[in-house]
Design a protein around this motif. Structure first.
Motif, PDB file in Angstrom:
ATOM      1  N   GLU A 264       0.641  -0.907   0.245  1.00  0.00           N
ATOM      2  CA  GLU A 264      -0.342  -0.050   0.562  1.00  0.00           C
ATOM      3  C   GLU A 264       0.944   1.346   0.203  1.00  0.00           C
ATOM      4  N   ALA A 265       1.518   1.351   0.689  1.00  0.00           N
ATOM      5  CA  ALA A 265       2.919   2.553   0.971  1.00  0.00           C
ATOM      6  C   ALA A 265       3.021   2.125  -0.344  1.00  0.00           C
ATOM      7  N   LEU A 266       3.523   1.963  -0.482  1.00  0.00           N
ATOM      8  CA  LEU A 266       4.938   1.663  -2.065  1.00  0.00           C
ATOM      9  C   LEU A 266       3.826   2.363  -2.996  1.00  0.00           C
ATOM     10  N   LYS A 267       2.439   1.589  -3.516  1.00  0.00           N
ATOM     11  CA  LYS A 267       1.752   2.208  -4.508  1.00  0.00           C
ATOM     12  C   LYS A 267       1.932   3.984  -3.703  1.00  0.00           C
ATOM     13  N   ARG A 268       1.586   3.932  -3.245  1.00  0.00           N
ATOM     14  CA  ARG A 268       1.504   5.025  -3.109  1.00  0.00           C
ATOM     15  C   ARG A 268       1.897   5.971  -3.344  1.00  0.00           C
ATOM     16  N   ILE A 269       3.469   5.944  -2.645  1.00  0.00           N
ATOM     17  CA  ILE A 269       4.810   7.266  -2.975  1.00  0.00           C
ATOM     18  C   ILE A 269       4.804   6.744  -4.459  1.00  0.00           C
ATOM     19  N   TRP A 270       4.834   5.752  -5.415  1.00  0.00           N
ATOM     20  CA  TRP A 270       5.022   5.545  -7.064  1.00  0.00           C
ATOM     21  C   TRP A 270       3.955   6.209  -7.459  1.00  0.00           C
ATOM     22  N   LEU A 271       2.950   6.187  -7.311  1.00  0.00           N
ATOM     23  CA  LEU A 271       1.881   6.958  -7.291  1.00  0.00           C
ATOM     24  C   LEU A 271       1.895   8.476  -7.391  1.00  0.00           C
TER      25      LEU A 271
ATOM     26  N   VAL B 123       2.981  25.257  -5.923  1.00  0.00           N
ATOM     27  CA  VAL B 123       2.936  25.073  -4.707  1.00  0.00           C
ATOM     28  C   VAL B 123       2.357  23.126  -4.832  1.00  0.00           C
ATOM     29  N   CYS B 124       0.869  23.433  -5.534  1.00  0.00           N
ATOM     30  CA  CYS B 124       1.229  21.326  -5.795  1.00  0.00           C
ATOM     31  C   CYS B 124       2.043  20.262  -5.157  1.00  0.00           C
ATOM     32  N   LYS B 125       2.619  20.892  -6.301  1.00  0.00           N
ATOM     33  CA  LYS B 125       4.007  19.404  -6.249  1.00  0.00           C
ATOM     34  C   LYS B 125       4.530  19.433  -4.848  1.00  0.00           C
ATOM     35  N   ALA B 126       4.372  20.915  -4.368  1.00  0.00           N
ATOM     36  CA  ALA B 126       5.252  20.965  -3.107  1.00  0.00           C
ATOM     37  C   ALA B 126       4.389  20.077  -1.518  1.00  0.00           C
ATOM     38  N   LEU B 127       3.401  20.741  -2.606  1.00  0.00           N
ATOM     39  CA  LEU B 127       2.320  19.952  -1.229  1.00  0.00           C
ATOM     40  C   LEU B 127       1.957  18.594  -0.967  1.00  0.00           C
ATOM     41  N   LEU B 128       2.326  17.784  -2.387  1.00  0.00           N
ATOM     42  CA  LEU B 128       2.273  16.176  -2.871  1.00  0.00           C
ATOM     43  C   LEU B 128       3.597  15.630  -2.260  1.00  0.00           C
ATOM     44  N   VAL B 129       4.674  16.490  -2.012  1.00  0.00           N
ATOM     45  CA  VAL B 129       5.858  15.536  -1.621  1.00  0.00           C
ATOM     46  C   VAL B 129       5.783  15.683   0.297  1.00  0.00           C
ATOM     47  N   LEU B 130       5.482  17.431   0.525  1.00  0.00           N
ATOM     48  CA  LEU B 130       4.998  17.566   1.970  1.00  0.00           C
ATOM     49  C   LEU B 130       4.199  15.797   2.478  1.00  0.00           C
TER      50      LEU B 130
ATOM     51  N   GLU C 179       5.173  12.405   4.802  1.00  0.00           N
ATOM     52  CA  GLU C 179       4.377  11.962   5.821  1.00  0.00           C
ATOM     53  C   GLU C 179       3.665  12.815   6.565  1.00  0.00           C
ATOM     54  N   LEU C 180       3.535  14.048   6.187  1.00  0.00           N
ATOM     55  CA  LEU C 180       2.275  14.996   6.855  1.00  0.00           C
ATOM     56  C   LEU C 180       1.576  14.660   6.835  1.00  0.00           C
ATOM     57  N   ARG C 181       0.995  13.634   6.350  1.00  0.00           N
ATOM     58  CA  ARG C 181      -0.914  12.717   5.498  1.00  0.00           C
ATOM     59  C   ARG C 181      -1.204  12.274   7.028  1.00  0.00           C
TER      60      ARG C 181
ATOM     61  N   SER D 191       0.800  12.489  10.451  1.00  0.00           N
ATOM     62  CA  SER D 191       1.386  13.553  11.159  1.00  0.00           C
ATOM     63  C   SER D 191       0.686  13.646  12.362  1.00  0.00           C
ATOM     64  N   SER D 192       1.364  14.450  13.688  1.00  0.00           N
ATOM     65  CA  SER D 192       0.399  15.031  14.287  1.00  0.00           C
ATOM     66  C   SER D 192       0.571  16.691  13.950  1.00  0.00           C
ATOM     67  N   GLY D 193      -0.418  17.116  14.673  1.00  0.00           N
ATOM     68  CA  GLY D 193      -0.964  18.655  14.163  1.00  0.00           C
ATOM     69  C   GLY D 193       0.254  19.625  14.255  1.00  0.00           C
ATOM     70  N   LEU D 194       0.674  19.093  15.691  1.00  0.00           N
ATOM     71  CA  LEU D 194       2.138  19.806  16.303  1.00  0.00           C
ATOM     72  C   LEU D 194       3.217  19.965  15.379  1.00  0.00           C
ATOM     73  N   VAL D 195       3.230  18.511  14.391  1.00  0.00           N
ATOM     74  CA  VAL D 195       4.260  18.723  13.359  1.00  0.00           C
ATOM     75  C   VAL D 195       3.774  18.863  12.051  1.00  0.00           C
ATOM     76  N   ARG D 196       2.612  18.962  11.968  1.00  0.00           N
ATOM     77  CA  ARG D 196       2.085  19.892  10.193  1.00  0.00           C
ATOM     78  C   ARG D 196       2.380  21.756  10.747  1.00  0.00           C
ATOM     79  N   ALA D 197       1.967  21.459  12.160  1.00  0.00           N
ATOM     80  CA  ALA D 197       2.318  23.762  12.802  1.00  0.00           C
ATOM     81  C   ALA D 197       3.886  24.134  12.554  1.00  0.00           C
ATOM     82  N   PHE D 198       5.021  22.560  13.028  1.00  0.00           N
ATOM     83  CA  PHE D 198       5.760  23.328  12.324  1.00  0.00           C
ATOM     84  C   PHE D 198       6.449  22.486  10.771  1.00  0.00           C
ATOM     85  N   ALA D 199       5.712  22.405  10.563  1.00  0.00           N
ATOM     86  CA  ALA D 199       6.095  22.138   8.858  1.00  0.00           C
ATOM     87  C   ALA D 199       5.526  23.690   7.676  1.00  0.00           C
TER      88      ALA D 199
END
Lengths: 210, 110, 541
Positions: B3-10, B43-50, B55-57, B59-67
Motif C-alpha cells: 500500500e505504502a509503495l503504491k502511494r509513493i510511486w503514484l 505549490v501543488c508539487k510541494a504539497l504532494l512531497v510534503l 508523511e504529513l498526512r 503526522s500529528s497536528g503539532l508536526v504539521r504546524a511546525f511544517a
C-alpha cells in the motif's frame, strides 16, 4: 520505532522519536527562511524589472532544468521507498533504494555542472566572465541569483548525498540504521527537493511565453 | 507495505505529470498569468512531497504546524517587502527631470 | 563540596578540564556561556567607555574619526550578537529550562555543546577582526559603504557573526523541542512558568529570524568580495533591499533580547510580592504576541530611507500594535504587586528597575513609531537613548535580576545581600544619568555616531559620561561580590526565596540529572496562600 533504549533525558523511545521529528522539522523551517530570504531578493527585482528578468531567464537551459527536476523527484520517491524497506526490515532493498537515491543526486549535480559549463561558455557567470554590455545589468542580477541559489542548493544536495550514501553502506552492515534515522534524513532530502520545486519555475520558466 | 509503495510511486507519477504541465504551460501565451500558473503548480508539487513523501498526512497536528510555520513566516517576509516595491512611486527632482529631457552623450548613469 | 550527605552535584561530578569542555550537562554549558558572555560584556563595555570619554569634549581629541567609527561599530556588534542575544537564553535559559519543566536535560544535549562551540568560534573570529583593527560600518553594515567603501575587516567580522548565528538557531531549536516534549507529568502548558513561555517565544524568533540574517550577510559578502552588485544602484540593484532583509532579522532580534528578561521579571515579581501573577494567561499570550507581531514591524527602521510611504504607514501602524502586549505585561506585573507583601531583596530591586526603565524606553518607542516625529529624531541620540533604555535599563537589569534570583540555586552559595541591593540602586541611578540626557540631546538635534559636536551640547554629554562612570561601578560590583560568594559565601538551601517553581525542589547546587525522581506536577506556578506561603508545583522530589 527504535529498538535501542532511549537516551537518559527521554522517558520512552517514542518520545525520543517524536523529539527527533520535531527537531528536524524545526531545522527545515530555518532552511525555508534561509532560501526564502534569497527569494525575497529575487522578488524585489522581478517586481521592479520584469522585462529584463524575463529576457535574462530565456538564456537558462530549460531542457536540462526539466530533466534535473525529474531526476530529483525520482530520487525522493526512492528514499521514501527506502524508509518503508527499512521499516520492514528489508535491509538489502533499503540499501539499494538509498544507493539509487544518492546516484540520482549525483546525476543531478553532474547535469548541473554541465549546465554551468555551458553558461560559462556563453559569458553568463557574474564575477567571472559576465558580459554586461551584451546582456545588461539586470541580467547580471538574475544570473547572480541563479548561481547563488542553485549553488547553495547543490551544496545542500551534496551533504544529502553524503548522508544517504553513508546510510546505504550502513544498511548492509552489522548495525543497520534505525527507521527513525532513515526517516529524518529522508525529510532532509525531500526538503532539498521542495527547494528545487520552487527554484525551477523561478529560474527556467520565466519569459517563455513569447 | 505494498500500500505504502503504491502511494509513493503514484505520487511520483503525479509529480511528473505536474512537471510536464508546468513546463508546457510556460510556453502558452498567458501574459502575467503564466507566473501564477507556474507558482500554483509548484505549490501543488510541494504539497504532494510534503504530504505523501514527508508523511504529513499521518503526522500529528503539532508536526504539521511546525511544517507550515516556516512557509508562513516566509510569506510575511515576501509580502511586507513587496509592499514597499509595489507601492513605490518614482519621484524626479528638477535636475533629473532636466537631464532626462536633454540627455547628453557620455553622461554618468547616476 | 557538600558535606555530610556526600551527594553529588553537577559541579563536583568530574573536575577535569575535559569534563567541562566536553560536557553535555546543560548546567555546565550554561556556566561556560556565562563566562564567555561576561567576557564579551566587558569588551563591549571598554568600547563604550572610550566612546563616552571621547564625547566629554566637543572636539575629536581622544581618537581619530575613523577610530571613533570603529569604536561604536564594535560596541554595537559585540553587545548585540555576543552579549545580549545569548545572555539570558544561553545562561539562565540553558540552566533553568530543564529544571523548571522537571526534565533531566534538554532534548539534544550534544547539540547544546555544539551551540557553545559555534558561539566561541564566532566570537574568536570577531575578536580577531577587532584586534586587527575592526570595522567602521556601524553594526548595521549598511550598503554601499560596507561593500564598496569601507576598508575595515568587514568580511572577517561578518564571518564571526554568521557562525555564531548557527549557535542561536540550534539553541532555539533545542528549547522548542524540549518545551514541547520533555515536560514532567502533569505540567500542562497553562501550568508552565512564564519564563518558559518567554523562552519559547524567544526561541521561535531565534529559529525563524536568524536564517534571514545569515542569507543577508552572505549576500553582502558576495557583493564585497566578488564585486557584483546585488544592492548596488549602478547595476540596477537596490540598497533598500539590504535594509529590508537586515531589519527583518534585526527587529525581531530586539525581542530576542527583551523577552527573556520579561520572563525573568515574571518569575521574580510573584515571588517577592508573595502573590500569584496577575492575569497569567494574558501574560503568556502577550509573550507569544510580542514575538509574532515583532516580525511585522521592521520597516520602522526605514521610515526615512526611501521606502514607499504606503509601506511606512503600514509599518507605523503595526509598530503601535506591538507595544500593546508589552504594556499589558507591565500592567500585570504592577497588579501582581498590588496588595502583595513586597520584599526588597536585590532581585526585586532589579525587577523594579526593569519595569520603570523598560516602560520609559517603550513609550519613547511609540514616539519613534509616529512617522512625523521620526523624521525629526531618527538617527539622533533620541534613538540611542530609546534602545539603551530597553536594552540596558530593561534587558540587562532583567539579566542581573535573574542572576541574583537563581544564584543560590546555580552555585549553592548566597551573595551578600546588602552589597547587591547597593549595586542595584547604584545601577539604576547611574543608568538614568547616562541615558536620560541623551533623549534631550536627540531632540535638540545631536546626531548619533558623531564624534564631533557643537559646544552647546556639551553639558548633556558630560552628564551622560558622568552617569556612565557610575553605571560602570554598578556593573563591576557584582563581579567582586559574586566571586566572593563562590569562594566564601554561606551555603544556600534548596529554596532560598521560598518560591514555588520545580527548580526550587531540588538541592542547591542541583545533582547532575537535576531530580532524583521525576516530579509529578499538581498545580500551576506562583501559588501562594494568603499568608504568603508557597504551594510548590509538585511534591518534594
Amino acid at each position: 520505532m527504535s529498538e535501542q533504549p532511549p537516551a537518559f533525558q527521554f522517558a520512552t523511545a517514542a518520545q525520543q522519536d517524536e523529539a527527533s521529528t520535531l527537531g528536524m522539522w524545526t531545522f527545515l523551517a530555518t532552511e525555508v527562511l534561509f532560501f526564502g530570504a534569497l527569494l525575497a531578493g529575487y522578488s524585489a527585482y522581478r517586481i521592479t524589472h520584469p522585462a529584463e528578468f524575463a529576457e535574462a531567464a530565456r538564456h537558462t537551459k530549460i531542457v536540462l532544468g526539466t530533466a534535473n527536476t525529474a531526476v530529483l523527484l525520482t530520487s525522493s520517491a526512492f528514499i521514501a521507498t527506502a524508509v518503508e524497506m527499512t521499516n520492514a526490515g528489508r535491509r538489502r532493498a533499503a540499501a539499494l533504494c538509498l544507493a539509487l537515491t544518492a546516484a540520482l543526486g549525483i546525476a543531478f549535480i553532474a547535469i548541473k555542472g554541465w549546465e554551468y559549463s555551458l553558461e560559462y561558455g556563453e559569458h553568463l557567470v557574474p564575477a567571472l566572465n559576465f558580459d554586461a554590455d551584451r546582456y545588461g545589468g539586470i541580467a547580471q542580477l538574475f544570473f547572480l541569483f541563479y548561481f547563488f541559489a542553485t549553488g547553495l542548493h547543490a551544496l545542500h544536495l551534496a551533504i544529502g548525498i553524503a548522508l544517504v550514501g553513508g546510510l546505504a553502506g550502513k544498511s548492509v552492515s552489522d548495525r543497520p540504521p534505525e527507521t527513525i534515522t532513515v526517516r529524518m534524513i529522508g525529510l532532509y532530502w525531500h526538503f532539498v527537493d521542495v527547494v528545487w520545486i520552487f527554484l525551477f519555475p523561478l529560474i527556467y520558466l520565466v519569459g517563455r511565453n513569447q | 507495505m505494498s500500500e505504502a509503495l503504491k502511494r509513493i510511486w503514484l505520487c511520483w507519477a503525479a509529480l511528473l505529470v505536474l512537471l510536464a504541465a508546468t513546463t508546457g504551460a510556460a510556453f502558452l501565451p498567458l501574459g502575467g498569468f503564466n507566473a501564477f500558473v507556474a507558482l500554483a503548480i509548484a505549490v501543488c508539487k510541494a504539497l504532494l512531497v510534503l504530504i505523501v513523501f514527508m508523511e504529513l498526512r499521518r503526522s500529528s497536528g503539532l508536526v504539521r504546524a511546525f511544517a507550515v510555520a516556516g512557509f508562513f513566516w516566509l510569506l510575511i517576509l515576501l509580502t511586507l517587502t513587496s509592499a514597499d516595491y509595489l507601492t513605490r512611486r518614482d519621484t524626479t527632482v528638477p535636475w533629473q527631470a532636466e537631464r532626462d529631457a536633454h540627455p547628453s552623450a557620455g553622461s554618468e548613469a547616476l | 563540596m557538600m558535606h555530610g550527605s556526600g551527594t553529588e552535584t553537577y559541579l563536583n561530578a568530574g573536575t577535569s578540564l575535559r569534563s567541562w569542555l566536553l560536557t553535555t550537562d546543560h548546567k555546565r554549558i550554561a556556566l561556560l556561556y556565562f563566562a564567555s558572555i561576561t567576557f564579551f560584556f566587558f569588551v563591549g563595555g571598554i568600547a563604550a567607555t572610550m566612546i563616552r570619554l571621547e564625547l566629554v569634549t566637543p572636539a575629536g581629541d581622544l581618537v581619530s574619526a575613523d577610530g571613533y567609527n570603529r569604536l561604536f561599530t564594535m560596541h554595537g556588534i559585540i553587545m548585540v550578537w555576543f552579549f545580549l542575544i545569548p545572555s539570558i537564553p544561553a545562561t539562565l535559559g540553558n540552566f533553568m529550562v530543564p529544571m523548571m519543566i522537571g526534565a533531566r536535560d534538554l532534548a539534544f544535549p550534544r547539540l547544546n555543546l555544539l551551540s557553545w562551540y559555534l558561539y566561541i568560534i564566532g566570537g574568536l573570529i570577531t575578536l580577531t577582526a577587532l584586534l586587527l583593527g575592526g570595522v567602521d560600518t556601524g553594526w548595521t553594515f549598511y550598503e554601499p559603504f560596507s561593500t564598496a567603501y569601507s576598508n575595515g575587516y568587514v568580511v572577517l567580522t561578518i564571518l564571526g557573526i554568521f557562525i555564531s548565528g548557527f549557535s542561536s538557531v540550534l539553541t532555539g531549536l533545542n528549547f522548542i523541542v524540549t518545551i514541547h516534549k520533555l515536560r514532567a507529568p502533569g505540567l500542562t502548558w497553562y501550568r508552565l512558568p512564564v519564563f518558559i513561555w518567554s523562552t519559547y517565544s524567544t526561541s521561535l524568533i531565534l529559529v525563524l529570524a536568524t536564517p534571514v540574517l545569515a542569507m543577508t550577510l552572505l549576500m553582502l559578502t558576495a557583493e564585497r568580495v566578488l564585486h557584483v552588485g546585488i544592492f548596488d544602484p549602478a547595476l540596477g540593484g537596490d540598497p533598500l533591499l539590504f535594509q529590508h532583509m537586515f531589519w527583518f532579522y534585526s527587529h525581531p532580534a530586539v525581542y530576542i533580547m527583551i523577552l527573556p528578561s520579561m520572563g525573568v521579571v515574571s518569575e521574580i515579581v510573584p515571588c517577592f510580592a508573595r502573590k500569584s501573577l496577575f492575569g497569567y494567561k494574558f501574560v503568556v499570550w502577550c509573550s507569544i504576541a510580542i514575538g509574532a507581531i515583532g516580525f511585522l514591524v521592521w520597516g520602522h527602521h526605514m521610515f526615512v530611507s526611501g521606502q514607499s510611504l504606503y509601506a511606512s504607514i503600514v509599518f507605523s501602524f503595526l509598530t503601535y500594535a506591538v507595544a500593546v502586549p508589552s504594556a499589558i505585561k507591565v500592567f500585570n506585573w504592577v497588579a501582581t504587586m498590588h496588595k502583595g507583601w513586597i520584599h526588597f531583596d536585590a532581585p526585586m530591586l532589579y525587577a523594579f528597575g526593569f519595569i520603570g526603565l523598560f516602560t520609559m524606553g517603550g513609550i519613547t518607542g511609540l514616539f519613534l513609531a509616529a512617522l512625523a516625529v521620526d523624521v525629526h529624531v531618527t538617527d539622533t541620540y533620541f534613538v540611542v537613548a530609546h534602545f539603551h533604555y530597553i536594552m540596558v535599563g530593561g534587558a540587562v537589569m532583567g539579566y542581573f535580576g535573574g542572576l541574583h534570583y537563581w544564584w543560590p540555586k546555580i552555585t549553592g552559595r548566597l551573595y551578600p545581600e546588602y552589597w547587591a541591593r547597593f549595586a542595584a540602586i547604584l545601577t539604576f541611578f547611574g543608568f538614568n544619568l547616562t541615558f536620560f540626557p541623551q533623549y534631550v540631546l536627540g531632540v535638540l538635534g545631536m546626531p548619533r555616531r558623531y564624534q564631533v559636536y557643537p559646544p552647546e551640547f556639551q553639558i548633556w554629554h558630560v552628564l551622560s559620561s558622568a552617569g556612565a562612570s557610575i553605571l560602570a561601578v554598578g556593573y563591576a560590583l557584582p563581579l567582586f561580590y559574586f566571586a566572593w560568594s563562590i569562594l566564601k559565601g554561606p551555603r544556600a538551601p534548596a529554596n532560598q526565596w521560598n518560591a514555588t517553581g520545580l527548580e526550587w525542589l531540588t538541592r542547591s547546587p542541583p545533582p547532575p540529572h537535576n531530580f532524583s525522581t521525576t516530579p509529578e506536577v499538581v498545580r500551576g506556578p506562583y501559588c501562594y496562600d494568603l499568608d504568603g506561603n508557597p504551594q510548590p508545583q509538585a511534591a518534594h522530589v
